[in-house]
Enzyme design. Structure first.
Site, PDB file in Angstrom:
ATOM      1  N   ASP A  43       0.629  -1.139   0.039  1.00  0.00           N
ATOM      2  CA  ASP A  43       0.480   0.279  -0.005  1.00  0.00           C
ATOM      3  C   ASP A  43       1.045   1.214   0.040  1.00  0.00           C
ATOM      4  O   ASP A  43       2.338   1.353   0.334  1.00  0.00           O
ATOM      5  CB  ASP A  43      -0.427  -0.006   1.639  1.00  0.00           C
ATOM      6  N   LYS A  65      -3.627   2.467  -2.037  1.00  0.00           N
ATOM      7  CA  LYS A  65      -5.134   3.331  -2.347  1.00  0.00           C
ATOM      8  C   LYS A  65      -4.480   4.526  -1.220  1.00  0.00           C
ATOM      9  O   LYS A  65      -3.973   4.512  -0.481  1.00  0.00           O
ATOM     10  CB  LYS A  65      -5.825   2.776  -1.675  1.00  0.00           C
ATOM     11  N   MET A  74     -10.972   7.472   7.908  1.00  0.00           N
ATOM     12  CA  MET A  74     -10.601   7.684   6.941  1.00  0.00           C
ATOM     13  C   MET A  74     -12.436   8.734   6.996  1.00  0.00           C
ATOM     14  O   MET A  74     -13.050   8.635   5.632  1.00  0.00           O
ATOM     15  CB  MET A  74     -11.672   6.824   5.866  1.00  0.00           C
TER      16      MET A  74
END
Length: 500
Positions: free
Chosen positions: A43, A65, A180
């Site tokens: 990642d 991501k 998030m």
């Protein structure tokens, strides 16, 4: 059965949590398995040094991501994981945080089980705990909160309705940590207040938790969304809601000390950078690691050490490499018995001491000229100079001029290390850059550009005269030169300058 086709046995998959960003929070097990892997699916939000221990022949594939940025579809990650594991390769799936906390590790584990692939989960420190702690927010507190709930602020966009029971969450008797959720912060605050949570309840947003760029924005449910927007908060961030969020001003610890709020670029090679970076962090600095050089060993054959009366060690790296070669040859410090041992400055002397050797000659100034002058009055017949490939010729030339026979033992070379764009930008946006060698100066200026350094507000600190000379050669002037030409002396000089 004749003619039967034998398929390769599946490899092994490790689902690895690399923690929230600070390399020091990676677990020993995570580093161990990364070093074994044939293939690494990584990642973006993993520590910059997370893969330093990977095998040189390992295939590293970016499947990262990043909120608001380019995305690698999860289906593609699944395809790559299956392709390599079913071909018999060992695969390290390296994620930021913990693989089972909003990391989709559960889905990948199910995929492995479905296809008969052995796997292991390597937990990591999750951001909800680590970023909160680095901001001085205990997610539980005996007097303030006896429970904590971790909640995603970014649900599956394919679902028409939220699966979060907002009234129940608002009534939860403890701390809420949202992952998030920067873009959804207005909705989160609105739903919690509508569900009965007090609008005056403390809230905090931690951006880039545990990293040098960490920022904390505080407020209440009534105004945290507006405050975060005004501050320009961006992913990756977490939001903490509850009375404990109000403790950040009282017990926030990151960035406290004589270098509090000062961002410092460390340009040393990675193995040497970690110690200096840790010292700077302990002093409150926000450290940007931008290693401009890499130390590359050179294959050598040790000469007959007993034939030399003098050994000259010109750098700490030279001292450490010399002892690596001694050990490889089945020797130790006793092989240096009977030789006069001289070093260029206290840094090299300290490196020798770490191997049990007390040097006989250490000039006060860490430059070759000072050592050459100190050696000039001694009876040197045959000298061995342990050095870097690109080292200056001052000491060998001076010894030869005095009639000595000189042999150079080249132990390593310094190789320029390219900087990623984000590392270059972070370095140019810092307050100070520390240089511990001329090679670091040359490589760093080549990587970021002299004009870019001049146009930035970056101040430069040099470990000593030779490094300063390299800065002058690049057309730059140091703002500080350390009186004591060692890494600790350089840090002390920076503290004195900032404090003054």
């Amino acid at each position: 059965m004749k003619g039967a086709r034998h398929l390769p046995r599946p490899g092994r998959v490790w689902l690895i949590g690399a923690g929230p960003g600070d390399p020091g929070l990676m677990t020993a097990r995570s580093l161990e398995v990364i070093a074994q892997a044939d293939v690494i699916l990584a990642d973006k939000l993993i520590p910059p040094t997370a893969l330093d221990g990977a095998r040189s022949d390992a295939e590293v594939i970016d499947v990262g991501k990043l909120g608001g940025g380019p995305q690698v579809p999860q289906e593609e990650t699944h395809r790559l994981l299956l392709e390599h594991a079913l071909a018999g390769r060992s695969v390290a799936r390296v994620k930021g945080g913990d693989p089972f906390v909003f990391g989709r590790g559960g889905e990948e584990a199910q995929l492995c089980r479905e296809h008969g692939i052995p796997f292991e989960v390597v937990p990591g420190v999750t951001a909800g705990i680590a970023a909160s702690a680095y901001a001085g927010i205990p997610v539980t507190h005996r007097d303030l909160s006896s429970a904590v709930a971790f909640v995603t602020g970014h649900e599956n966009p394919e679902r028409p309705e939220s699966r979060i029971d907002w009234p129940a969450l608002a009534a939860f008797p403890g701390t809420l940590v949202f992952y998030m959720g920067v873009k959804a912060l207005p909705r989160i605050a609105e739903q919690l207040v509508a569900g009965g949570r007090a609008a005056s309840e403390p809230a905090a947003v931690v951006q880039s938790g545990t990293l040098p760029s960490q920022r904390v924005v505080t407020g209440t449910l009534a105004d945290i969304a507006a405050r975060a927007k005004e501050a320009g908060v961006r992913p990756p961030s977490i939001t903490v809601v509850g009375p404990v969020a109000g403790l950040t001003e009282e017990i926030g610890w990151l960035g406290r000390g004589p270098l509090a709020g000062v961002s410092v670029v460390v340009t040393r090679a990675r193995p040497q950078a970690s110690g200096m970076a840790a010292t700077l962090r302990d002093l409150g600095a926000r450290v940007v690691e931008a290693p401009a050089i890499r130390i590359e060993p050179v294959d050598v054959t040790l000469p007959d050490l007993a034939s030399f009366d003098t050994l000259v060690v010109t750098s700490p790296n030279g001292a450490h490499r010399l002892f690596e070669e001694l050990r490889a040859a089945g020797l130790d410090a006793r092989a240096l018995a009977g030789m006069r041992i001289a070093t260029v400055g206290p840094g090299s002397a300290n490196a020798l001491r770490s191997h049990g050797i007390e040097p006989d000659l250490v000039p006060g100034r860490a430059v070759g000229e000072a050592l050459a002058e100190a050696l000039s009055g001694l009876d040197v017949q045959r000298a061995l100079v342990a050095r870097a490939e690109e080292a200056r010729e001052v000491v060998p030339d001076a010894l030869k001029a005095a009639g000595a026979e000189v042999e150079k033992l080249v132990l390593y070379r310094t190789v320029p290390e390219p900087l990623a764009d984000r590392d270059r930008d972070a370095a140019l946006g810092a307050d100070w850059a520390l240089f511990t060698s001329g090679s670091a100066v040359r490589s760093f200026t080549a990587a970021v550009g002299v004009d870019a350094i001049r146009e930035s507000s970056l101040k430069l600190a040099s470990i000593g005269p030779v490094t300063t000379e390299a800065l002058h050669a690049a057309g730059l002037d140091p703002d500080v030169e350390a009186p004591e030409h060692t890494p600790s002396g350089l840090v002390s000089a920076l503290v004195e300058r900032v404090g003054g």
